[in-house]
Design an enzyme around this catalytic site. Structure first.
Site, PDB file in Angstrom:
ATOM      1  N   SER A 178       5.819   6.215  -4.314  1.00  0.00           N
ATOM      2  CA  SER A 178       5.015   6.238  -5.532  1.00  0.00           C
ATOM      3  C   SER A 178       4.521   4.832  -5.815  1.00  0.00           C
ATOM      4  O   SER A 178       5.091   3.844  -5.327  1.00  0.00           O
ATOM      5  CB  SER A 178       5.865   6.727  -6.722  1.00  0.00           C
ATOM      6  OG  SER A 178       5.192   6.515  -7.955  1.00  0.00           O
ATOM      7  N   TYR A 189      13.462   6.624 -11.840  1.00  0.00           N
ATOM      8  CA  TYR A 189      12.414   7.114 -10.945  1.00  0.00           C
ATOM      9  C   TYR A 189      11.870   5.984 -10.080  1.00  0.00           C
ATOM     10  O   TYR A 189      11.751   6.115  -8.857  1.00  0.00           O
ATOM     11  CB  TYR A 189      11.289   7.738 -11.784  1.00  0.00           C
ATOM     12  CG  TYR A 189      10.152   8.285 -10.959  1.00  0.00           C
ATOM     13  CD1 TYR A 189      10.246   9.517 -10.327  1.00  0.00           C
ATOM     14  CD2 TYR A 189       8.971   7.548 -10.797  1.00  0.00           C
ATOM     15  CE1 TYR A 189       9.198  10.015  -9.558  1.00  0.00           C
ATOM     16  CE2 TYR A 189       7.922   8.037 -10.038  1.00  0.00           C
ATOM     17  CZ  TYR A 189       8.042   9.272  -9.419  1.00  0.00           C
ATOM     18  OH  TYR A 189       7.000   9.749  -8.665  1.00  0.00           O
TER      19      TYR A 189
END
Length: 587
Positions: free
Chosen positions: A458, A471
């Protein structure tokens, strides 16, 4: 298993006596293995032993090498003499039937000449590390006729790899060096550079004499063909094994070959020049598959898929014949990635925690490509992933591409994250990637044919944020894991890529956790995030396109969206600015 015994006999060639070696049942299809320079028939020992279980295997020391005669003068090493020798061996060992021809290095150069000038003698042809000299000359002319930077780079690259050819044109010096003891440093270089240790028979004890005599092969044929190339074509079903780390023969030389060899297959392998010694299992298996396919024999699903992928044809899609595994394939980026590979001809295995959505992805993949397959798997469960990897291998074969895409989202302040929250995020986002990479990479390495692993990270991996501690940490770990794997697996021919999307309109926003909030507030946060991602309107299909491209071009790190690319650049050029931005409360 102990290989079948080897018998030796003498065959009279064109003015020379040739030492011919045979293994296996003579009633079975004959495979003729032709060695290169400065080798003897013994370079094929490992491959021949494996093939002799199923075929009648014939080898011979070419003129000037091993136990065969060494004629004097370069004129006796021209293609005319070499072809007469090969024909004599064929007449003696496999009269009145076609044989399966295999050549390496100069043996492959000879084999190309044979396949083009007497194709009626051969049922199939496998070439490795030795192109047709005429094809090389035409290839070089095409590149120089269009002097683009890429074409000039390819031509110059092959010119540099061919340094020894120019050296061999000098009178007397090459012979003197070989006879003065160059065999010892050559043997050491073979071990250090190619990972091929010496063993009984190879390099041969006669190497100094063989190499000195074999220089005539280069003087008698090379410059003449390169200056005045002929129009060499063949309809013999041809398989070219392309060692991508060959220091002497550029992989680019296969460019345009399909125009002269209509029945062509290409088999790239991450190996050096002496691939028969370094990868005998793979070479023997590919020769067997090629022969079996030509003969119309039974093939497993894996073998059939491998042959389909190797085939070169104008209508062939990029990933035709490939097996692609995608986790988290039930929706979003995973589904679009599965469909993108299916459109390029790949057979897709769609895996997801939700079996129904995986089945739907498999159905959609089957509409645009080969029939897809669905599996339910929890990527965070190591036992479940073990079973999944084994099931894929046994039912469909070793995958060529694995996309570790499954992931979950979680937002909130660090102090609001519980130990269980961290465990959940790391189990799926990091350990899921670890399990998929470890299990399937092991299969790829054992198969020995390379492959590619894609890990979905990501933009958060390089964008610190006060609202995404768990995350972002999990995705940063995936990015570093990918870099480590890429370094380790490079020598195995396995590419590894990290895909780093930014804001992409998928349903991850509707399933993400927002810790530290009540139920109603969390629901509102999800709706706000979903609306923001929807307004951004960057679809998962665009990420899928980048994943397919990353596999095709072997890219290491791929920031996908504009904001991801900007963040990646800033993280490298101005990390202090990224730290300042991370302190902002954008909630």
């Amino acid at each position: 298993m102990t290989p079948p015994p080897v018998s030796r006999r003498r065959v009279r060639g064109d003015g020379v006596d040739l030492a011919v070696y045979e293994q296996g049942d003579r009633s079975r299809p004959t495979v003729l293995l032709v060695h290169g320079y400065p080798d003897t028939h013994a370079v094929w020992d490992e491959v021949a032993g494996r093939l002799a279980e199923r075929f009648h295997v014939v080898r011979y020391d070419v003129r000037g090498a091993g136990a065969s005669s060494r004629p004097f003068g370069r004129k006796r090493y021209t293609f005319d003499y070499l072809m007469a020798d090969m024909a004599a061996v064929l007449d003696a060992t496999a009269p009145e039937r076609k044989v399966h021809l295999v050549g390496h290095d100069w043996g492959s150069i000879q084999a190309w000449e044979a396949a083009c000038t007497m194709p009626d003698r051969f049922a199939s042809f496998t070439s490795m590390s030795g192109p047709c000299l005429d094809h090389v000359a035409h290839w070089m002319r095409r590149n120089l006729a269009r002097p683009t930077p890429a074409n000039l780079r390819r031509a110059a690259g092959q010119g540099a790899r061919s340094w020894y050819i120019y050296f061999f044109q000098t009178p007397l010096l090459p012979e003197l060096l070989w006879r003065a003891g160059m065999a010892k440093p050559f043997t050491k270089a073979l071990e250090l550079g190619e990972g091929v240790p010496s063993r009984a028979g190879h390099p041969a004890r006669t190497m100094a004499r063989d190499a000195a005599a074999g220089v005539a092969l280069y003087r008698a044929n090379m410059l003449q063909r390169l200056r005045r190339p002929r129009d060499r074509r063949t309809d013999v079903p041809t398989q070219v094994i392309v060692p991508t780390k060959d220091l002497f023969v550029s992989p680019h030389l296969v460019g345009g070959l399909a125009g002269r060899v209509p029945n062509l297959s290409l088999r790239p392998i991450a190996a050096g020049h002496w691939v028969p010694r370094s990868h005998p299992d793979v070479v023997a298996r590919w020769i067997t598959e090629h022969i079996t396919g030509v003969r119309g024999g039974p093939l497993s699903a894996t073998e059939s898929r491998a042959l389909d992928r190797a085939r070169v044809a104008g209508d062939r899609r990029t990933f035709e014949g490939s097996l692609v595994v995608v986790t988290g394939a039930g929706s979003g980026i995973g589904r679009e990635t599965a469909l993108a590979f299916a459109e390029q001809g790949a057979e897709v295995v769609a895996a997801d925690l939700d079996l129904a959505t995986a089945q739907r992805t498999a159905e959609l993949a089957g509409l645009v490509g080969p029939p897809g397959h669905a599996f339910r798997v929890d990527v965070s469960d190591p036992a479940a992933m073990e079973d999944f990897a084994k099931s894929v291998m046994h039912e469909h074969g070793v995958p060529d591409v694995v996309v570790n895409n499954a992931g979950i989202g979680m937002a909130g302040a660090f102090l609001d994250h519980t130990a269980e929250d961290w465990q959940k995020v790391l189990d799926v986002n990091l350990w899921g990637v670890v399990h998929g990479s470890r299990l399937f990479a092991k299969q790829m390495v054992e198969r020995g044919q390379g492959g590619h692993i894609v890990n979905t990270a990501s933009a958060a991996a390089f964008t610190p944020s006060r609202t995404l501690p768990a995350y972002a940490t999990s995705k940063a770990a995936v990015l570093m894991l990918t870099e480590c794997l890429r370094a380790e697996l490079n020598g195995k021919g396995i590419g590894v890529s990290a895909i780093c999307p930014g804001i992409v309109n998928t349903n991850i926003t509707r399933t993400s956790r927002f810790v530290g909030q009540g139920q109603d507030e969390e629901a509102r946060s999800r709706r706000r995030a979903a609306r923001a991602y929807a307004r951004r309107n960057y679809g998962p299909e665009r990420v899928a396109e980048q994943i397919v491209t990353a596999v095709r071009t072997d890219r290491a790190v791929v920031p996908v969206t504009p904001e991801a690319r900007l963040s990646y650049l800033a993280s490298r050029a101005a990390p202090g600015v990224m730290r300042l931005l991370a302190k902002l409360d954008v909630g």
